[in-house]
Motif scaffolding. Sequence first.
Motif, PDB file in Angstrom:
ATOM      1  N   ALA A 121     -54.527 -10.122  33.382  1.00 46.01           N
ATOM      2  CA  ALA A 121     -53.391  -9.314  32.942  1.00 46.01           C
ATOM      3  C   ALA A 121     -53.852  -7.950  32.438  1.00 46.01           C
ATOM      4  O   ALA A 121     -53.148  -6.947  32.606  1.00 46.01           O
ATOM      5  N   GLU A 122     -55.025  -7.898  31.832  1.00 47.60           N
ATOM      6  CA  GLU A 122     -55.554  -6.616  31.359  1.00 47.60           C
ATOM      7  C   GLU A 122     -55.958  -5.736  32.534  1.00 47.60           C
ATOM      8  O   GLU A 122     -55.679  -4.523  32.552  1.00 47.60           O
ATOM      9  N   ARG A 123     -56.617  -6.328  33.518  1.00 44.18           N
ATOM     10  CA  ARG A 123     -56.974  -5.562  34.718  1.00 44.18           C
ATOM     11  C   ARG A 123     -55.729  -4.994  35.382  1.00 44.18           C
ATOM     12  O   ARG A 123     -55.706  -3.825  35.784  1.00 44.18           O
ATOM     13  N   ASP A 124     -54.684  -5.812  35.490  1.00 43.78           N
ATOM     14  CA  ASP A 124     -53.444  -5.353  36.123  1.00 43.78           C
ATOM     15  C   ASP A 124     -52.839  -4.192  35.347  1.00 43.78           C
ATOM     16  O   ASP A 124     -52.369  -3.211  35.940  1.00 43.78           O
ATOM     17  N   ARG A 125     -52.836  -4.291  34.025  1.00 44.85           N
ATOM     18  CA  ARG A 125     -52.271  -3.208  33.208  1.00 44.85           C
ATOM     19  C   ARG A 125     -53.036  -1.905  33.425  1.00 44.85           C
ATOM     20  O   ARG A 125     -52.430  -0.840  33.605  1.00 44.85           O
ATOM     21  N   LEU A 126     -54.358  -1.984  33.431  1.00 46.85           N
ATOM     22  CA  LEU A 126     -55.156  -0.773  33.558  1.00 46.85           C
ATOM     23  C   LEU A 126     -55.009  -0.158  34.952  1.00 46.85           C
ATOM     24  O   LEU A 126     -54.932   1.076  35.086  1.00 46.85           O
ATOM     25  N   TYR A 127     -54.947  -0.986  35.985  1.00 47.19           N
ATOM     26  CA  TYR A 127     -54.721  -0.442  37.333  1.00 47.19           C
ATOM     27  C   TYR A 127     -53.332   0.185  37.440  1.00 47.19           C
ATOM     28  O   TYR A 127     -53.152   1.213  38.099  1.00 47.19           O
ATOM     29  N   ASP A 128     -52.336  -0.413  36.778  1.00 44.96           N
ATOM     30  CA  ASP A 128     -50.994   0.171  36.780  1.00 44.96           C
ATOM     31  C   ASP A 128     -51.009   1.572  36.183  1.00 44.96           C
ATOM     32  O   ASP A 128     -50.278   2.468  36.635  1.00 44.96           O
ATOM     33  N   TRP A 129     -51.822   1.775  35.164  1.00 38.15           N
ATOM     34  CA  TRP A 129     -51.919   3.105  34.565  1.00 38.15           C
ATOM     35  C   TRP A 129     -52.362   4.156  35.581  1.00 38.15           C
ATOM     36  O   TRP A 129     -51.867   5.272  35.588  1.00 38.15           O
ATOM     37  N   VAL A 178     -60.190   4.209  24.980  1.00 37.42           N
ATOM     38  CA  VAL A 178     -60.682   4.817  23.755  1.00 37.42           C
ATOM     39  C   VAL A 178     -61.248   3.743  22.839  1.00 37.42           C
ATOM     40  O   VAL A 178     -60.857   2.575  22.899  1.00 37.42           O
ATOM     41  N   GLN A 179     -62.195   4.146  21.989  1.00 42.45           N
ATOM     42  CA  GLN A 179     -62.812   3.188  21.075  1.00 42.45           C
ATOM     43  C   GLN A 179     -61.759   2.524  20.192  1.00 42.45           C
ATOM     44  O   GLN A 179     -60.796   3.172  19.765  1.00 42.45           O
ATOM     45  N   HIS A 180     -61.950   1.240  19.934  1.00 43.77           N
ATOM     46  CA  HIS A 180     -61.099   0.383  19.093  1.00 43.77           C
ATOM     47  C   HIS A 180     -59.826  -0.090  19.797  1.00 43.77           C
ATOM     48  O   HIS A 180     -59.049  -0.845  19.200  1.00 43.77           O
ATOM     49  N   MET A 181     -59.592   0.317  21.034  1.00 43.21           N
ATOM     50  CA  MET A 181     -58.412  -0.142  21.767  1.00 43.21           C
ATOM     51  C   MET A 181     -58.489  -1.660  21.979  1.00 43.21           C
ATOM     52  O   MET A 181     -59.511  -2.186  22.405  1.00 43.21           O
ATOM     53  N   PRO A 182     -57.422  -2.398  21.671  1.00 40.47           N
ATOM     54  CA  PRO A 182     -57.421  -3.841  21.928  1.00 40.47           C
ATOM     55  C   PRO A 182     -57.412  -4.141  23.431  1.00 40.47           C
ATOM     56  O   PRO A 182     -56.679  -3.512  24.194  1.00 40.47           O
ATOM     57  N   LEU A 183     -58.234  -5.102  23.829  1.00 38.22           N
ATOM     58  CA  LEU A 183     -58.335  -5.519  25.227  1.00 38.22           C
ATOM     59  C   LEU A 183     -58.362  -7.039  25.299  1.00 38.22           C
ATOM     60  O   LEU A 183     -59.028  -7.695  24.491  1.00 38.22           O
ATOM     61  N   LEU A 215     -65.794  -6.770  34.636  1.00 38.23           N
ATOM     62  CA  LEU A 215     -64.627  -5.966  34.264  1.00 38.23           C
ATOM     63  C   LEU A 215     -63.564  -6.011  35.352  1.00 38.23           C
ATOM     64  O   LEU A 215     -62.367  -5.964  35.072  1.00 38.23           O
ATOM     65  N   GLY A 216     -63.994  -6.072  36.607  1.00 41.06           N
ATOM     66  CA  GLY A 216     -63.046  -6.132  37.718  1.00 41.06           C
ATOM     67  C   GLY A 216     -62.264  -4.846  37.902  1.00 41.06           C
ATOM     68  O   GLY A 216     -61.119  -4.872  38.365  1.00 41.06           O
ATOM     69  N   LEU A 217     -62.902  -3.705  37.565  1.00 42.90           N
ATOM     70  CA  LEU A 217     -62.202  -2.418  37.617  1.00 42.90           C
ATOM     71  C   LEU A 217     -62.878  -1.425  38.558  1.00 42.90           C
ATOM     72  O   LEU A 217     -62.780  -0.211  38.376  1.00 42.90           O
ATOM     73  N   GLY A 218     -63.548  -1.949  39.562  1.00 46.99           N
ATOM     74  CA  GLY A 218     -64.120  -1.060  40.567  1.00 46.99           C
ATOM     75  C   GLY A 218     -65.560  -0.679  40.271  1.00 46.99           C
ATOM     76  O   GLY A 218     -66.220  -1.258  39.406  1.00 46.99           O
ATOM     77  N   SER A 219     -66.027   0.313  40.991  1.00 44.19           N
ATOM     78  CA  SER A 219     -67.437   0.701  40.952  1.00 44.19           C
ATOM     79  C   SER A 219     -67.731   1.617  39.773  1.00 44.19           C
ATOM     80  O   SER A 219     -66.829   2.130  39.114  1.00 44.19           O
TER      81      SER A 219
END
Length: 224
Positions: free
Chosen positions: A145-153, A124-129, A107-111
């Motif tokens: 690009a998805e990892r970057d978007r989620l970290y930006d949040w 949330v369930q059904h969210m496009p990734l 996932l590359g989103l930390g621990s």
Amino acid sequence: MVVLATKCYIGGAARERALDSLTSLVGNELSGLDVEFDVGLRDDDFPSVTVTGEDATVARNLLREEWGAITPHREAGEVYVGTLESWDDDFLVLDAGEPIRIPKEELGLGSGTASQIRKRFGLVQHMPLRFVQGETGEPSRLADAERDRLYDWTRGTGRVNVNSATRAEVRATVNRAGHAQDIVTVERLGLLEQSIVCREGTDPPGILADIGPHLPSELLCIIP
């Protein structure tokens, strides 16, 4: 035909309203092109758009770019879109026409466990990734690009993510709850998945508490 990488998983009158909304969104996307289109729904809840006309190829490419596309033929190393179907401590499972299991290490989103990461980033369930298809025998991973978007949040002003409701329904609920001045916008993540972007100083859990009783949804906060 393009199978859009977003789902319509609700029933009854709400399902019809969601499909009407999707038809309008597709129409706006394809306005100005010499095409006709028809929106349908597969048995697995993925919408299909059949496009005909002189600009059909351009139209299909626009839809793939805007929504992502479900395809049975995926090449290793390429980026595709799936919807979040399920999770446990070790995996997030996306639906891309078939299950795509992404290990927590990819996932590359930390621990944390995959379930903890899901909640921390408001998935949330059904969210496009977006994900990168793995080589044969190797796992897929979340796209850069998805990892970057989620970290930006997590570096922003806070969000409340919602499923099972159209953007118009979420905006109306926020307004009825008296929070119109407390948000920047409602971002569309998918047909029925939205992200309420909070203003500086707004408390995301407070918005969740006020709108939660009015939405038959899963709601998750992203707190900077």
